[in-house]
Design a protein around this motif. Structure first.
Motif, PDB file in Angstrom:
ATOM      1  N   GLY A 201     -35.301 -17.127 -60.563  1.00 55.98           N
ATOM      2  CA  GLY A 201     -35.080 -15.944 -59.794  1.00 55.98           C
ATOM      3  C   GLY A 201     -34.481 -14.664 -60.702  1.00 55.98           C
ATOM      4  O   GLY A 201     -33.782 -14.949 -61.506  1.00 55.98           O
ATOM      5  N   GLU A 202     -34.651 -13.419 -60.237  1.00 56.21           N
ATOM      6  CA  GLU A 202     -34.178 -12.290 -60.665  1.00 56.21           C
ATOM      7  C   GLU A 202     -33.489 -11.292 -59.682  1.00 56.21           C
ATOM      8  O   GLU A 202     -33.987 -11.338 -58.663  1.00 56.21           O
ATOM      9  CB  GLU A 202     -35.137 -11.457 -61.621  1.00 56.21           C
ATOM     10  CG  GLU A 202     -35.863 -12.253 -62.804  1.00 56.21           C
ATOM     11  CD  GLU A 202     -36.896 -11.393 -63.403  1.00 56.21           C
ATOM     12  OE1 GLU A 202     -36.583 -10.284 -63.818  1.00 56.21           O
ATOM     13  OE2 GLU A 202     -38.120 -11.643 -63.434  1.00 56.21           O
ATOM     14  N   ASP A 203     -32.499 -10.724 -60.093  1.00 54.00           N
ATOM     15  CA  ASP A 203     -31.533 -10.016 -59.131  1.00 54.00           C
ATOM     16  C   ASP A 203     -31.071  -8.802 -59.842  1.00 54.00           C
ATOM     17  O   ASP A 203     -30.748  -8.859 -60.918  1.00 54.00           O
ATOM     18  CB  ASP A 203     -30.486 -10.419 -58.547  1.00 54.00           C
ATOM     19  CG  ASP A 203     -29.815 -10.182 -57.339  1.00 54.00           C
ATOM     20  OD1 ASP A 203     -30.478  -9.200 -56.697  1.00 54.00           O
ATOM     21  OD2 ASP A 203     -28.644 -10.437 -57.140  1.00 54.00           O
ATOM     22  N   SER A 204     -30.872  -7.746 -59.027  1.00 55.35           N
ATOM     23  CA  SER A 204     -30.285  -6.600 -59.610  1.00 55.35           C
ATOM     24  C   SER A 204     -29.511  -5.825 -58.472  1.00 55.35           C
ATOM     25  O   SER A 204     -29.730  -6.098 -57.119  1.00 55.35           O
ATOM     26  CB  SER A 204     -31.328  -5.442 -60.216  1.00 55.35           C
ATOM     27  OG  SER A 204     -32.341  -5.121 -59.297  1.00 55.35           O
ATOM     28  N   ALA A 205     -28.389  -5.131 -58.861  1.00 59.53           N
ATOM     29  CA  ALA A 205     -27.456  -4.464 -57.710  1.00 59.53           C
ATOM     30  C   ALA A 205     -26.784  -3.472 -58.372  1.00 59.53           C
ATOM     31  O   ALA A 205     -26.536  -3.462 -59.598  1.00 59.53           O
ATOM     32  CB  ALA A 205     -26.730  -5.399 -57.155  1.00 59.53           C
ATOM     33  N   ILE A 206     -26.172  -2.331 -57.688  1.00 56.00           N
ATOM     34  CA  ILE A 206     -25.242  -1.689 -58.117  1.00 56.00           C
ATOM     35  C   ILE A 206     -23.880  -2.158 -57.268  1.00 56.00           C
ATOM     36  O   ILE A 206     -23.751  -2.362 -56.159  1.00 56.00           O
ATOM     37  CB  ILE A 206     -25.659   0.108 -57.412  1.00 56.00           C
ATOM     38  CG1 ILE A 206     -26.921   0.351 -58.055  1.00 56.00           C
ATOM     39  CG2 ILE A 206     -24.518   0.731 -58.034  1.00 56.00           C
ATOM     40  CD1 ILE A 206     -26.999   0.433 -59.531  1.00 56.00           C
ATOM     41  N   PHE A 207     -22.849  -2.074 -58.194  1.00 54.71           N
ATOM     42  CA  PHE A 207     -21.740  -2.521 -57.674  1.00 54.71           C
ATOM     43  C   PHE A 207     -20.725  -1.435 -57.822  1.00 54.71           C
ATOM     44  O   PHE A 207     -20.864  -0.485 -58.688  1.00 54.71           O
ATOM     45  CB  PHE A 207     -20.993  -3.770 -58.640  1.00 54.71           C
ATOM     46  CG  PHE A 207     -21.484  -4.956 -57.944  1.00 54.71           C
ATOM     47  CD1 PHE A 207     -21.633  -5.726 -56.944  1.00 54.71           C
ATOM     48  CD2 PHE A 207     -22.322  -5.789 -59.067  1.00 54.71           C
ATOM     49  CE1 PHE A 207     -22.080  -6.848 -56.422  1.00 54.71           C
ATOM     50  CE2 PHE A 207     -23.155  -6.794 -58.799  1.00 54.71           C
ATOM     51  CZ  PHE A 207     -22.882  -7.536 -57.629  1.00 54.71           C
ATOM     52  N   ARG A 208     -19.429  -1.604 -57.085  1.00 55.03           N
ATOM     53  CA  ARG A 208     -18.457  -0.683 -57.154  1.00 55.03           C
ATOM     54  C   ARG A 208     -17.333  -1.316 -57.535  1.00 55.03           C
ATOM     55  O   ARG A 208     -16.768  -2.322 -56.954  1.00 55.03           O
ATOM     56  CB  ARG A 208     -18.351   0.132 -55.950  1.00 55.03           C
ATOM     57  CG  ARG A 208     -17.200   1.250 -55.890  1.00 55.03           C
ATOM     58  CD  ARG A 208     -17.039   1.988 -54.708  1.00 55.03           C
ATOM     59  NE  ARG A 208     -15.734   2.906 -54.705  1.00 55.03           N
ATOM     60  CZ  ARG A 208     -15.512   4.031 -54.077  1.00 55.03           C
ATOM     61  NH1 ARG A 208     -16.422   4.241 -52.718  1.00 55.03           N
ATOM     62  NH2 ARG A 208     -14.723   4.877 -54.029  1.00 55.03           N
ATOM     63  N   THR A 209     -16.367  -0.725 -58.409  1.00 55.98           N
ATOM     64  CA  THR A 209     -15.125  -1.191 -58.870  1.00 55.98           C
ATOM     65  C   THR A 209     -14.113  -0.260 -58.290  1.00 55.98           C
ATOM     66  O   THR A 209     -14.456   0.875 -58.142  1.00 55.98           O
ATOM     67  CB  THR A 209     -14.872  -1.648 -60.221  1.00 55.98           C
ATOM     68  OG1 THR A 209     -15.173  -0.314 -61.043  1.00 55.98           O
ATOM     69  CG2 THR A 209     -15.872  -2.323 -60.896  1.00 55.98           C
ATOM     70  N   PHE A 210     -12.829  -0.677 -58.309  1.00 51.48           N
ATOM     71  CA  PHE A 210     -12.028   0.255 -57.535  1.00 51.48           C
ATOM     72  C   PHE A 210     -10.529   0.116 -58.456  1.00 51.48           C
ATOM     73  O   PHE A 210     -10.224  -0.585 -59.003  1.00 51.48           O
ATOM     74  CB  PHE A 210     -11.215  -0.439 -56.031  1.00 51.48           C
ATOM     75  CG  PHE A 210     -12.562  -0.246 -55.128  1.00 51.48           C
ATOM     76  CD1 PHE A 210     -12.812   1.100 -54.208  1.00 51.48           C
ATOM     77  CD2 PHE A 210     -13.600  -1.200 -54.914  1.00 51.48           C
ATOM     78  CE1 PHE A 210     -13.776   0.967 -53.355  1.00 51.48           C
ATOM     79  CE2 PHE A 210     -14.619  -1.103 -54.137  1.00 51.48           C
ATOM     80  CZ  PHE A 210     -14.496  -0.135 -53.369  1.00 51.48           C
TER      81      PHE A 210
END
Length: 256
Positions: A201-210
């Protein structure tokens, strides 16, 4: 939503993350906080495939697991048939009753990309809590994580679970220089139980840090009193856990 929580890869998350995360230790951590604040009815937001659900149900009078992903909830319902699971969006909870304690687990605040997302989530949770109810959630700590990925853009994690070994190769980088706390994440998951690595499987995402300051500001604006914070390491990076109490009147901001 990233691919990992969708129909095709939800099983990858459920199996591989068993080797990444010590779910017993994870549950014990949240159980202690809930017991300390006399939790009775618990809503766990981002319950995923239900790895904490049975323990919560056994130890507390009333437990509900909520997740955005129907695929993840299907796994949760299969593993724990007696569980109380519902599909929903943390930004717009719609309950006819209130909870004594609401949790957001698994660093799922990372998906609240825009400022309006975090504001809507905090306001929604405030409405779903009983008077003086407790809100507990964790965030990826920008102060630690952003310098970390500048030095470690390519990271490999191994998962050893049920006598099987899996590998996750991740690539992290800043997503947008105008929004310094957003991170682009791409990953590949491999089955390494045979001589050759097999891509599963492959995955991608945009994450936010705080940053700590932006979380505290949003809590004040949403009428939460911050009781205390806990610096906590996970298998991959540092997080900060916030323990808050619902208030019904605005707390004046110091210096205002």
């Amino acid at each position: 939503m990233n691919n990992l929580y969708g129909k095709n890869l939800a099983w990858v998350y459920d199996e591989i993350y068993q080797g990444f995360i010590d779910y017993k230790a994870e549950y014990d951590f949240y159980k202690t906080l809930c017991k300390t604040h006399n939790a009775i009815s618990i809503l766990e937001i981002a319950c995923g495939s239900g790895n904490l659900s049975e323990s919560f149900t056994n130890d507390f009078l009333n437990y509900t697991g909520l997740d955005y992903s129907e695929a993840m909830l299907e796994i949760a319902k299969t593993k724990f048939k007696k569980g109380n699971f519902i599909q929903g969006d943390m930004r717009k909870l719609n309950f006819t009753y209130q909870f004594s304690t609401i949790l957001i687990t698994g660093r799922s605040t990372s998906y609240l990309i825009e400022d309006i997302d975090i504001q809507n989530t905090f306001n929604s949770i405030h409405k779903a809590l009983e008077p003086n109810g407790i809100f507990i959630f964790d965030c990826i700590d920008a102060a630690h994580f952003m310098p970390y990925i500048l030095k470690n853009k390519n990271i490999i994690h191994y998962s050893n679970v049920n006598n099987k070994i899996f590998e996750r190769e991740s690539v992290w980088e800043r997503y947008d220089s105008t929004k310094s706390h957003l991170v682009s994440w791409k990953s590949k998951y491999y089955d390494t139980n045979k001589n050759d690595k097999i891509l599963i499987g492959e995955d991608s995402a945009i994450f936010r840090t705080f940053t700590n300051q932006e979380i505290q500001t949003n809590l004040l604006l949403s009428n939460f009193q911050l009781l205390h914070t806990i610096d906590r390491k996970t298998y991959a990076f540092n997080t900060k856990v916030y323990v808050c109490r619902k208030i019904t009147k605005n707390i004046p901001i110091q210096g205002a």
